[in-house]
Design a protein around this motif. Structure first.
Motif, short mmCIF file in Angstrom:
data_model
loop_
_atom_site.label_atom_id
_atom_site.label_comp_id
_atom_site.label_asym_id
_atom_site.label_seq_id
_atom_site.Cartn_x
_atom_site.Cartn_y
_atom_site.Cartn_z
N VAL A 1 9.40 35.91 -46.30
CA VAL A 1 9.80 35.03 -47.26
C VAL A 1 9.14 34.01 -47.76
O VAL A 1 8.49 33.35 -46.84
N LEU A 2 8.90 33.61 -49.15
CA LEU A 2 8.26 32.84 -49.83
C LEU A 2 9.23 31.83 -50.62
O LEU A 2 10.03 32.34 -51.21
N ASP A 3 9.29 30.61 -50.37
CA ASP A 3 9.81 29.64 -50.82
C ASP A 3 9.11 28.55 -51.54
O ASP A 3 8.34 27.81 -51.15
N ILE A 4 9.34 28.80 -53.02
CA ILE A 4 8.50 27.98 -53.77
C ILE A 4 9.04 26.74 -54.31
O ILE A 4 10.30 26.85 -54.81
N GLY A 5 8.45 25.57 -54.06
CA GLY A 5 8.94 24.38 -54.28
C GLY A 5 10.31 24.11 -53.33
O GLY A 5 11.52 23.76 -53.79
N CYS A 6 10.04 24.35 -52.11
CA CYS A 6 11.02 24.52 -50.99
C CYS A 6 11.79 23.33 -50.65
O CYS A 6 12.71 23.35 -50.33
N GLY A 7 11.20 22.05 -50.80
CA GLY A 7 11.91 20.80 -50.50
C GLY A 7 11.64 20.80 -48.86
O GLY A 7 10.63 21.11 -48.15
N TRP A 8 12.97 20.83 -48.15
CA TRP A 8 12.83 21.20 -46.88
C TRP A 8 13.30 22.49 -46.43
O TRP A 8 13.63 22.77 -45.20
N GLY A 9 13.41 23.38 -47.43
CA GLY A 9 13.57 24.88 -47.23
C GLY A 9 14.74 25.21 -46.30
O GLY A 9 14.82 26.13 -45.52
N GLU A 10 16.17 24.77 -46.57
CA GLU A 10 17.06 24.87 -46.05
C GLU A 10 17.64 26.21 -46.17
O GLU A 10 17.97 26.92 -45.21
N LEU A 11 17.62 26.91 -47.36
CA LEU A 11 18.12 28.19 -47.50
C LEU A 11 17.10 29.14 -46.98
O LEU A 11 17.47 29.96 -46.52
N MET A 12 15.74 28.85 -47.20
CA MET A 12 14.86 29.73 -46.38
C MET A 12 15.05 29.81 -44.87
O MET A 12 14.82 30.88 -44.18
N LEU A 13 15.23 28.70 -44.12
CA LEU A 13 15.82 28.60 -42.98
C LEU A 13 16.75 29.46 -42.46
O LEU A 13 16.87 30.01 -41.42
N ARG A 14 17.80 29.29 -43.17
CA ARG A 14 19.03 30.01 -42.72
C ARG A 14 18.58 31.53 -43.13
O ARG A 14 19.53 32.37 -42.35
N LEU A 15 18.07 31.99 -44.12
CA LEU A 15 17.89 33.34 -44.23
C LEU A 15 16.73 33.87 -42.85
O LEU A 15 17.07 35.00 -42.36
N LEU A 16 15.88 33.11 -42.58
CA LEU A 16 15.22 33.49 -41.23
C LEU A 16 15.99 33.61 -40.15
O LEU A 16 16.17 34.40 -39.25
N GLU A 17 17.11 32.84 -40.01
CA GLU A 17 18.11 32.97 -38.86
C GLU A 17 19.08 34.03 -38.99
O GLU A 17 19.29 34.82 -38.04
N ALA A 18 19.23 34.57 -40.22
CA ALA A 18 20.11 35.78 -40.28
C ALA A 18 19.15 37.11 -40.06
O ALA A 18 19.75 38.13 -40.17
N VAL A 19 18.02 36.88 -40.25
CA VAL A 19 16.96 38.03 -40.19
C VAL A 19 16.06 37.73 -38.99
O VAL A 19 14.76 37.39 -39.23
N PRO A 20 16.16 38.16 -37.91
CA PRO A 20 15.38 37.94 -36.53
C PRO A 20 14.09 38.68 -36.90
O PRO A 20 14.03 39.73 -37.32
N GLY A 21 13.06 37.85 -36.61
CA GLY A 21 11.92 38.46 -36.85
C GLY A 21 11.12 38.44 -38.22
O GLY A 21 9.68 38.42 -38.41
N ALA A 22 11.82 38.10 -39.24
CA ALA A 22 11.44 37.62 -40.55
C ALA A 22 10.62 36.35 -40.48
O ALA A 22 10.76 35.52 -39.70
N ALA A 23 9.43 36.25 -41.44
CA ALA A 23 8.67 35.09 -41.15
C ALA A 23 8.55 34.36 -42.83
O ALA A 23 9.04 35.13 -43.64
#
Length: 255
Positions: A39-61
């Motif tokens: 997962v790549l988050d451009i202009g992520c800020g604190w990246g809340e949506l990315m973190l939640r997606l990583l929680e939903a997909v164990p093993g994803a980076a």
């Protein structure tokens, strides 16, 4: 007694944009169903949506890119607290410097300007082309991009940001057409609701408004008050119910 420090920053915001918990959960469900590994988050800020997606997909980076170190530090702390620190990096850099290899999921929420130096609206075209090169075959791009819900009147434009112009954004149909021209199919089209906008705008200002009420004579109060009053006027007298935010889940066309 006046606080000797300045106001807190954005602590009332969960996401740095008009995004509800319900919509975020739906987005994450659709993206997670594709089984992403990166997962790549451009202009992520604190990246809340990315973190939640990583929680939903164990093993994803994940990799989050932003220029604001305060926001990045908040993202790192959140990742550590949620046991995700070994699966995510928060990088202080421009998108051009740090985007790297294509990813399975690319998030670009209100950050298309990070992918192009062109002036609006050309930057949207350029950003979509850049995003097409950053997503792997079979992946998804989640783009959050402004659009006009209706043509703004001259008086409304004059109340917005400096030099606001009717030509700097497309309508929703035009924005989707640009995505198709850039090599995507629109897998999901949705727009922020008025309630999401009002919650975002209120939370965006709430910390500062309460600080100003408690510290009216603070040395920084006048400058801070002028800044938040200008922003509130831009919203209420300018872009409220005129500028929308589209959330486009884009599927790259096979080459």
């Amino acid at each position: 007694m006046d606080d000797i420090t300045g106001p807190p920053r954005l602590t009332r915001l969960t996401f740095h944009g008009p995004l509800s918990e319900e919509r975020a959960a739906d987005m994450i469900g659709r993206l997670a169903a594709t089984g992403p590994a990166s997962v790549l988050d451009i202009g992520c800020g604190w990246g809340e949506l990315m973190l939640r997606l990583l929680e939903a997909v164990p093993g994803a980076a994940g990799v989050g890119i932003d220029l604001n170190e305060e926001d990045l530090a908040r993202g790192r702390a959140n990742a550590e607290a949620r046991g995700l620190a070994d699966r995510v990096r928060f990088v202080q850099a421009s998108a051009a410097e740090a985007a790297g290899e294509p990813s399975d999921i690319v998030l670009c929420l209100g950050a298309s300007h990070a992918l192009s130096d062109a002036r609006p609206p050309e930057h949207t075209t350029n950003a979509l082309r850049a995003l097409r090169g950053l997503v792997r075959p079979g992946g998804r791009v989640l783009l959050g991009e402004g659009f006009w819900q209706r043509p703004p009147a001259a008086a409304e434009l004059s109340a917005m940001w400096p030099d606001a112009g009717a030509a700097e954004m497309y309508d929703l149909a035009g924005l989707v057409d640009l995505a198709v021209d850039a090599g995507f199919r629109p897998g999901w089209i949705e727009t922020a609701s008025r309630d999401e906008w009002e919650r975002f705008e209120s939370a965006y200002q709430a910390d500062v408004e309460e600080w100003l009420a408690a510290n009216p004579d603070h040395p920084a109060a006048k400058e801070t008050r002028d800044r938040v009053d200008r922003h509130r006027d831009m919203w209420l007298r300018g872009y409220r119910d005129i500028m929308g935010l589209a959330y486009l889940t884009l599927v790259p066309v096979e080459r």
